[in-house]
Design a protein around this motif. Structure first.
Motif, PDB file in Angstrom:
ATOM      1  N   GLY A 176       0.804  -1.226   0.000  1.00  0.00           N
ATOM      2  CA  GLY A 176       0.000   0.000   0.000  1.00  0.00           C
ATOM      3  C   GLY A 176       0.831   1.267   0.000  1.00  0.00           C
ATOM      4  N   GLY A 177       2.152   1.145  -0.098  1.00  0.00           N
ATOM      5  CA  GLY A 177       3.016   2.333  -0.125  1.00  0.00           C
ATOM      6  C   GLY A 177       3.139   2.895  -1.538  1.00  0.00           C
ATOM      7  N   VAL A 178       3.831   4.034  -1.653  1.00  0.00           N
ATOM      8  CA  VAL A 178       3.963   4.652  -2.980  1.00  0.00           C
ATOM      9  C   VAL A 178       4.929   3.886  -3.890  1.00  0.00           C
ATOM     10  CG1 VAL A 178       3.300   6.997  -2.337  1.00  0.00           C
ATOM     11  CG2 VAL A 178       5.701   6.303  -2.164  1.00  0.00           C
ATOM     12  N   ASP A 179       5.788   3.062  -3.285  1.00  0.00           N
ATOM     13  CA  ASP A 179       6.707   2.256  -4.094  1.00  0.00           C
ATOM     14  C   ASP A 179       6.049   0.980  -4.594  1.00  0.00           C
ATOM     15  OD1 ASP A 179       8.735   4.084  -3.787  1.00  0.00           O
ATOM     16  OD2 ASP A 179       9.392   3.182  -1.886  1.00  0.00           O
ATOM     17  N   ASP A 180       4.886   0.678  -4.031  1.00  0.00           N
ATOM     18  CA  ASP A 180       4.154  -0.523  -4.402  1.00  0.00           C
ATOM     19  C   ASP A 180       3.599  -0.382  -5.820  1.00  0.00           C
ATOM     20  OD1 ASP A 180       3.352  -2.992  -3.679  1.00  0.00           O
ATOM     21  OD2 ASP A 180       1.564  -2.366  -2.593  1.00  0.00           O
ATOM     22  N   HIS A 181       3.464  -1.487  -6.535  1.00  0.00           N
ATOM     23  CA  HIS A 181       2.881  -1.434  -7.882  1.00  0.00           C
ATOM     24  C   HIS A 181       1.367  -1.243  -7.806  1.00  0.00           C
ATOM     25  CE1 HIS A 181       6.799  -2.853  -8.957  1.00  0.00           C
ATOM     26  NE2 HIS A 181       6.503  -2.910 -10.236  1.00  0.00           N
ATOM     27  N   GLY A 182       0.819  -0.757  -8.915  1.00  0.00           N
ATOM     28  CA  GLY A 182      -0.628  -0.616  -9.023  1.00  0.00           C
ATOM     29  C   GLY A 182      -1.080   0.834  -8.988  1.00  0.00           C
ATOM     30  N   ILE A 183      -2.409   1.010  -8.979  1.00  0.00           N
ATOM     31  CA  ILE A 183      -2.982   2.362  -8.955  1.00  0.00           C
ATOM     32  C   ILE A 183      -2.830   2.924  -7.541  1.00  0.00           C
ATOM     33  CG2 ILE A 183      -5.098   3.713  -9.251  1.00  0.00           C
ATOM     34  CD1 ILE A 183      -5.999   1.679 -11.350  1.00  0.00           C
ATOM     35  N   LEU A 184      -2.094   4.039  -7.429  1.00  0.00           N
ATOM     36  CA  LEU A 184      -1.892   4.653  -6.104  1.00  0.00           C
ATOM     37  C   LEU A 184      -3.132   5.435  -5.699  1.00  0.00           C
ATOM     38  CD1 LEU A 184       1.783   6.025  -6.245  1.00  0.00           C
ATOM     39  CD2 LEU A 184       0.984   3.692  -5.918  1.00  0.00           C
ATOM     40  N   SER A 185      -3.685   6.198  -6.639  1.00  0.00           N
ATOM     41  CA  SER A 185      -4.908   6.956  -6.338  1.00  0.00           C
ATOM     42  C   SER A 185      -5.491   7.510  -7.633  1.00  0.00           C
ATOM     43  CB  SER A 185      -4.621   8.116  -5.373  1.00  0.00           C
ATOM     44  OG  SER A 185      -3.745   9.056  -5.963  1.00  0.00           O
ATOM     45  N   ILE A 232      -3.395  17.635 -10.982  1.00  0.00           N
ATOM     46  CA  ILE A 232      -2.057  17.009 -10.941  1.00  0.00           C
ATOM     47  C   ILE A 232      -1.452  17.229  -9.544  1.00  0.00           C
ATOM     48  CG2 ILE A 232       0.335  17.273 -11.750  1.00  0.00           C
ATOM     49  CD1 ILE A 232      -0.823  17.719 -14.586  1.00  0.00           C
ATOM     50  N   GLU A 233      -1.528  18.474  -9.082  1.00  0.00           N
ATOM     51  CA  GLU A 233      -0.995  18.774  -7.740  1.00  0.00           C
ATOM     52  C   GLU A 233      -1.717  17.960  -6.671  1.00  0.00           C
ATOM     53  OE1 GLU A 233      -0.899  23.055  -7.163  1.00  0.00           O
ATOM     54  OE2 GLU A 233       0.502  23.145  -8.854  1.00  0.00           O
ATOM     55  N   GLU A 234      -3.028  17.856  -6.807  1.00  0.00           N
ATOM     56  CA  GLU A 234      -3.828  17.087  -5.839  1.00  0.00           C
ATOM     57  C   GLU A 234      -3.362  15.627  -5.783  1.00  0.00           C
ATOM     58  OE1 GLU A 234      -8.054  17.396  -6.685  1.00  0.00           O
ATOM     59  OE2 GLU A 234      -8.417  15.488  -5.679  1.00  0.00           O
ATOM     60  N   ALA A 235      -3.123  15.035  -6.960  1.00  0.00           N
ATOM     61  CA  ALA A 235      -2.713  13.626  -7.013  1.00  0.00           C
ATOM     62  C   ALA A 235      -1.337  13.437  -6.360  1.00  0.00           C
ATOM     63  CB  ALA A 235      -2.680  13.148  -8.458  1.00  0.00           C
ATOM     64  N   GLU A 237       0.160  15.440  -4.113  1.00  0.00           N
ATOM     65  CA  GLU A 237       0.049  15.719  -2.670  1.00  0.00           C
ATOM     66  C   GLU A 237      -0.574  14.557  -1.912  1.00  0.00           C
ATOM     67  OE1 GLU A 237      -0.614  20.404  -2.815  1.00  0.00           O
ATOM     68  OE2 GLU A 237      -1.876  19.401  -1.315  1.00  0.00           O
ATOM     69  N   ALA A 238      -1.610  13.948  -2.496  1.00  0.00           N
ATOM     70  CA  ALA A 238      -2.315  12.843  -1.830  1.00  0.00           C
ATOM     71  C   ALA A 238      -1.377  11.676  -1.545  1.00  0.00           C
ATOM     72  CB  ALA A 238      -3.483  12.376  -2.696  1.00  0.00           C
ATOM     73  N   ASN A 239      -0.303  11.581  -2.337  1.00  0.00           N
ATOM     74  CA  ASN A 239       0.633  10.468  -2.176  1.00  0.00           C
ATOM     75  C   ASN A 239       1.973  10.905  -1.570  1.00  0.00           C
ATOM     76  OD1 ASN A 239      -0.688   8.005  -3.558  1.00  0.00           O
ATOM     77  ND2 ASN A 239      -1.110   9.714  -4.942  1.00  0.00           N
ATOM     78  N   GLY A 240       2.053  12.180  -1.168  1.00  0.00           N
ATOM     79  CA  GLY A 240       3.298  12.697  -0.604  1.00  0.00           C
ATOM     80  C   GLY A 240       4.437  12.687  -1.604  1.00  0.00           C
ATOM     81  N   LEU A 241       4.103  12.913  -2.878  1.00  0.00           N
ATOM     82  CA  LEU A 241       5.122  12.857  -3.934  1.00  0.00           C
ATOM     83  C   LEU A 241       5.364  14.233  -4.534  1.00  0.00           C
ATOM     84  CD1 LEU A 241       3.769   9.677  -5.782  1.00  0.00           C
ATOM     85  CD2 LEU A 241       5.917   9.806  -4.510  1.00  0.00           C
ATOM     86  N   ASN A 242       6.527  14.377  -5.183  1.00  0.00           N
ATOM     87  CA  ASN A 242       6.825  15.591  -5.956  1.00  0.00           C
ATOM     88  C   ASN A 242       6.769  15.245  -7.441  1.00  0.00           C
ATOM     89  OD1 ASN A 242       7.552  17.206  -3.664  1.00  0.00           O
ATOM     90  ND2 ASN A 242       9.405  15.923  -3.554  1.00  0.00           N
ATOM     91  N   ALA A 243       6.648  16.299  -8.250  1.00  0.00           N
ATOM     92  CA  ALA A 243       6.611  16.076  -9.704  1.00  0.00           C
ATOM     93  C   ALA A 243       7.858  15.306 -10.161  1.00  0.00           C
ATOM     94  CB  ALA A 243       6.504  17.413 -10.428  1.00  0.00           C
ATOM     95  N   ALA A 244       8.988  15.540  -9.479  1.00  0.00           N
ATOM     96  CA  ALA A 244      10.237  14.881  -9.885  1.00  0.00           C
ATOM     97  C   ALA A 244      10.171  13.359  -9.685  1.00  0.00           C
ATOM     98  CB  ALA A 244      11.396  15.455  -9.076  1.00  0.00           C
ATOM     99  N   ASP A 245       9.224  12.882  -8.859  1.00  0.00           N
ATOM    100  CA  ASP A 245       9.085  11.431  -8.642  1.00  0.00           C
ATOM    101  C   ASP A 245       8.384  10.733  -9.807  1.00  0.00           C
ATOM    102  OD1 ASP A 245      10.197  11.487  -6.022  1.00  0.00           O
ATOM    103  OD2 ASP A 245       8.307  12.341  -5.297  1.00  0.00           O
ATOM    104  N   VAL A 246       7.728  11.531 -10.669  1.00  0.00           N
ATOM    105  CA  VAL A 246       6.942  10.959 -11.769  1.00  0.00           C
ATOM    106  C   VAL A 246       7.877  10.592 -12.931  1.00  0.00           C
ATOM    107  CG1 VAL A 246       5.160  11.484 -13.501  1.00  0.00           C
ATOM    108  CG2 VAL A 246       4.881  12.252 -11.126  1.00  0.00           C
TER     109      VAL A 246
END
Ligand code: UT7
Length: 331
Positions: A176-185, A232-235, A237-246
């Motif tokens: 269920g973490g952000v490193d996990d595969h699948g749809i995060l949100s 985009i920002e909402e998505a 933020e919801a996962n505690g990620l920055n654009a650079a993580d994409v």
């Protein structure tokens, strides 16, 4: 604790054979290749053949997605088709796709959110999987959008094309973490007050006709830039990620200038943005899965990559989704 997630394990697409160039359009309406390219980035679009239906496009794309995922049609227990150009007023195009694929399990239905349709359908299927209501879903965006164009209206007829894209989702227990595969949100929005800037002037209940697309392009453009930027920002933020993580932005292909504006806002270099508008034009609900399939097919998007989808269209309806692609190494 394990969390039930939807893995995105395969994708496929289909484009009708016939290609319509800007030059051919310029023979029908007062436009030019130069204007279309400069204002939109579009060079050509595909147009479905006479008798070729949205369900035909969807079935073709689905068969390729199932093959890519290594999943048999008999294992599918949910089909969601996002389309604005269904074969018939009813039944749902999804049930025709279901029969065409030989699927007999579960449910099949359509989702109508125009150009945001794929992101909406993805969210619906993801929530069905997370709720335990199905295990294997086909999410399809398919359009014969050229059938609802007014070919005398140069402000709209140069913008759209036909096509289909499909993805296969599969239930998986992960961390269920952000490193996990699948749809995060997924993140969906709509604002019905803006109905009149992008609509079709017909329908079964209002006129008894199919109608044609009407759009105030400049207004839609302004909303697209601000609302897509916001979601985009909402998505992230919801996962505690920055654009650079994409790893990849796979945006709705409506206008090259909107895509570039999103990339600039995210400070993403253009080689991290999947753009195929020049060849497909705006295929409405099909545009995101078509772009995704192209980038997976040519090896750009790989298993484990974090992909951000976004789209906006009539309604207004818009949304975004963050997905870590493929099967986890353990699966
Ligand atoms: O997928 C759903 C979401 N849809 C979108 O996101 C679409 C958003 N909107 C757009 O992409 C752009 O607004 C368009 C591509 C539709 C239009 O570009 P624009 O830069 O906003 O142009 P405009 O509508 O302000 O029109 C500029 C000029 C006008 O002429 P005047 O009034 O300045 O003399 C138009 O009549 O361009 C004219 N024009 C055309 N000229 C040649 C409009 N369409 C055409 C055309 N060919 N096809």
């Amino acid at each position: 604790m394990s969390v039930r997630r939807s893995l995105l394990v395969g994708c496929g697409s289909y484009l009708p054979e016939r290609v319509l160039s800007n030059a051919e359009l310029a023979e029908k309406v007062d436009t030019s290749h130069e204007w279309i390219v400069q204002r939109t980035g579009i060079h050509q679009r595909h147009v479905a053949a006479e008798g070729e239906l949205t369900s035909d496009l969807a079935i073709n794309a689905s068969n390729k997605a199932l093959a890519a995922a290594g999943i048999a049609a008999r294992d599918v227990d949910l089909i969601v088709v996002a389309t604005t150009t269904p074969d018939d007023t009813f039944p749902a195009t999804a049930t025709k796709v279901q029969a065409g694929l030989g699927v007999t399990n579960g449910a099949a239905f359509d989702v109508q959110a125009v150009c945001a349709g794929f992101v909406y359908a993805l969210a619906v299927a993801d929530n069905f999987i997370k709720a335990g209501q199905c295990d294997t879903a086909l999410v399809i965006g398919a359009e014969t959008f050229t059938r609802i164009l007014d070919w005398e209206d140069r402000t709209t007829c140069v913008l759209f094309g036909d096509g289909a894209g499909a993805v296969v989702l599969k239930a998986h227990e992960g961390s269920g973490g952000v490193d996990d595969h699948g749809i995060l949100s997924t993140h969906l929005h709509s604002d019905g007050r803006e109905r009149d800037i992008l609509y079709v002037d017909g329908g079964p209940s209002s006129t008894g006709t199919t109608g044609h697309v009407r759009m105030e392009g400049k207004e839609v453009f302004k909303h697209a830039v601000s609302k897509l930027g916001g979601v985009i920002e909402e998505a992230l933020e919801a996962n505690g990620l920055n654009a650079a993580d994409v790893d990849w932005l796979v945006p709705h292909q409506a206008n090259r200038r909107i895509i570039d504006a999103m990339a600039k806002r995210m400070k993403l270099s253009s080689d991290k943005v999947v753009c195929c508008i020049e060849r497909h034009a705006n295929t409405s609900a099909a545009s995101v899965p078509l772009a995704l399939t192209e980038a997976v097919g040519d090896g750009r998007v790989k298993s484990g990559d974090l992909v951000l989808f976004e789209a906006i269209g009539g309604g207004l309806a818009w949304g975004a989704g963050l997905v870590r692609m493929g099967y986890p190494p353990s699966a």
